[in-house]
Every structure is written in C-alpha cells, then in structure tokens.
Design a protein around this motif. Sequence first.
Motif, PDB file in Angstrom:
ATOM      1  N   TYR A   1      -7.054  -2.260  -7.969  1.00 33.52           N
ATOM      2  CA  TYR A   1      -7.529  -3.021  -7.037  1.00 33.52           C
ATOM      3  C   TYR A   1      -9.051  -2.909  -6.953  1.00 33.52           C
ATOM      4  CZ  TYR A   1      -2.582  -2.108  -5.779  1.00 33.52           C
ATOM      5  OH  TYR A   1      -1.368  -2.086  -5.744  1.00 33.52           O
TER       6      TYR A   1
ATOM      7  N   SER B   1     -10.987  -2.666   6.467  1.00 32.68           N
ATOM      8  CA  SER B   1     -11.094  -2.593   5.063  1.00 32.68           C
ATOM      9  C   SER B   1     -10.676  -4.110   4.913  1.00 32.68           C
ATOM     10  CB  SER B   1     -10.062  -1.771   4.273  1.00 32.68           C
ATOM     11  OG  SER B   1     -10.267  -0.557   4.237  1.00 32.68           O
TER      12      SER B   1
ATOM     13  N   LEU C   1      -9.173  -6.158   1.662  1.00 29.87           N
ATOM     14  CA  LEU C   1      -8.191  -5.538   0.481  1.00 29.87           C
ATOM     15  C   LEU C   1      -8.410  -6.815  -0.605  1.00 29.87           C
ATOM     16  CD1 LEU C   1      -5.280  -4.015   2.441  1.00 29.87           C
ATOM     17  CD2 LEU C   1      -7.115  -2.819   1.491  1.00 29.87           C
TER      18      LEU C   1
END
Length: 336
Positions: A26, A125, A127
């Motif tokens: 990621y 966050s 993502l």
Amino acid sequence: MNDFVIRYLTEDEYDEWNHFVDESEYGTIFHKTFWNKALFKLDTAIKLSVIGCYKQDRLVGGAIFGWKKKFQKIRIVVPPYSSCFYGILIKERDTVYILKSERYRYVVLNAILDFVEKEFQFVSSALPPEFKDVRIFNWRKYATDVFYTYRGNISNPDKIINTFQSDVRRQIKKGLKYSFELRTTLDNQHLEFIFSLLAKSHHRQKHRLQFNIKQFITLLNNPDLSANIQAYSIWLDNNPVAALVIVVDGPTAYYWMAGSDQNYFNTGLNQLLLWLVINELSKEGIKLFDFVGANTLTIANYKANFNFELIPYYHVTKVTTKRLKLLLGFKDIFTR
C-alpha cells in the motif's frame, strides 16, 4: 500475546521507514518522509511524526502524520496538502490463507490504532485503493467515507486514445492544428505561469488553492522532490493555455494539479496537453496513470471522458475524546 513494539521514529530512522513504504503493498510516495517534510515545511505550526510498529525488530506497520495542537493541548492529525493518501500503513502477511491474513492484519492495525488513539485526539487516514479491508476501522467506530478516482494503464498510448470519448479525440485533433509550444522546465518564471493557471481554475471551481505562489515555487524546487515532480504547460501565441503538474512514483503517475485559461477552451489544447503528457510518461516507462480524485461532479465529468476505470478508496476519521467532540464540530477540525 502479540509482542509488538510501537514507538516514534527518529529522523535517523526515516530511511528505514521509506524502505518499508517501498515494501508495503500500500506504500506510495505520499507515505514517504521526504514528501511529507517538503509539504509540512510550508506551515511551521504543523509537526511531522512517524510511528513504527515492530515485531522482532522488523517493521510491520506504522503511520506517518502531520499534526498540530488545538487549544494548546489537543493534538489533531492534519491531512497533508494535496496528497491523495496518508497515514496508516502495514505490510501484509505472506500467506495464501485468508483467515491467517485477516487475523494478522487485524492484530497489527489494532496495535497501531491503540497507540495512535492515545497520542492524538483526532485521527484520520486516506487509504490507497489497494487497501480494501476497512472493517477494523468500522469496528473501532471510525467514520468511513468512500472517495473515487480514475485509473488507467497508459503503456500503449496509441491504443488507449481510441477508448477516449469521441469529443476528446476531436479536441485533440483540433489542438494539433495549432502552432502550440510545450514547456517542461521548473524555472521560477515557468512556475509562476503555471501557478496563475492553477489559480484561475481553482477560482472558477470555487475551490481553495492550498499554496501561495512562494510556497508553490519552493515546493516544486525542493531538491528532495526533483525526481518525482514534472511540470508541463502548453502555449499559443506566447500565452499560457493549460498546465499540468505530475507526481511520478515508480511505475505510477499522479495527475496532481491542473489549471487552464477558459478563454482557450475551444482550442482543444487542454485535452492535447494531457495526451502529450501521457505519451511522454509512457516513454519513461510509466504504466499506471491516476487522475487523483473524481469526487466533484464537474471535475469527474471531465475526467470520465478519458474512459479510465473508476476506482474507490477510503478515508477514515475518528474523534477519540468526548472533550474534543464538545469543543469542535467535525468540520472545524480541518480549519487551519
């Protein structure tokens, strides 16, 4: 019991973090320390912290956050300027078994979030699209929002142009009839023209441009980003018509910022510029092109014309203390 050690990293350990970003499924440039340092340098009120989650002295996860204080004591995570993704990051377990993979992901994320939620009273966050399992955030009572971008493979530009909407292809052909000029330098004068086009587009779309001209030039001239930022503009009769700033991250290119002069919309040069940039990026070995957002109707309508795949990604947020909920409305948290 899971023997995780979670702590803040020192600047001497930032190279270790950046290597971990490269290893993670990621990880992106937006998780790298040099990217975040360059951006947060523009606001002295924001501090940068990198949190590492170790198992047997090996990084298995962590987070990179910019943060600032509200009311002198409350620490809130601040999304980095114009960055699609940021925050929490893990490295998945190497296993073919779904149950083992999910259990491992859960315990690592749970350990990281336990630490982060004690350190910050507002956590957020963004993502990357590859991060599809956000159940841990749901179970921990995070607000989860779905955002979208368009992504496409640009390895074969001659092939993908035939997938563009017919109007885009007509505009490109129209633009090719003009005696245009393509500029690609990062000198201050060129960047000033690019900034003026960005400002025009942001004003037209009623969006706030997050940089002033000095900050913009400083950022694009940052030597730590020299391998990752490319700036393009197209000109007609010595007038700037449209501009693109591209962020390159390995085999991926991000359509980071764009601006244009509406007086030249009927020339096709705006669409031609993007087509020329795609060709240049393909020659450099770039395979994936990310339009960076399709969450505003007018912008999404324009980007959809290029017929790339619509991809969802998640933004997660949590207010961790009742006190902050009382002091601030959710939208006020992002006020700088």
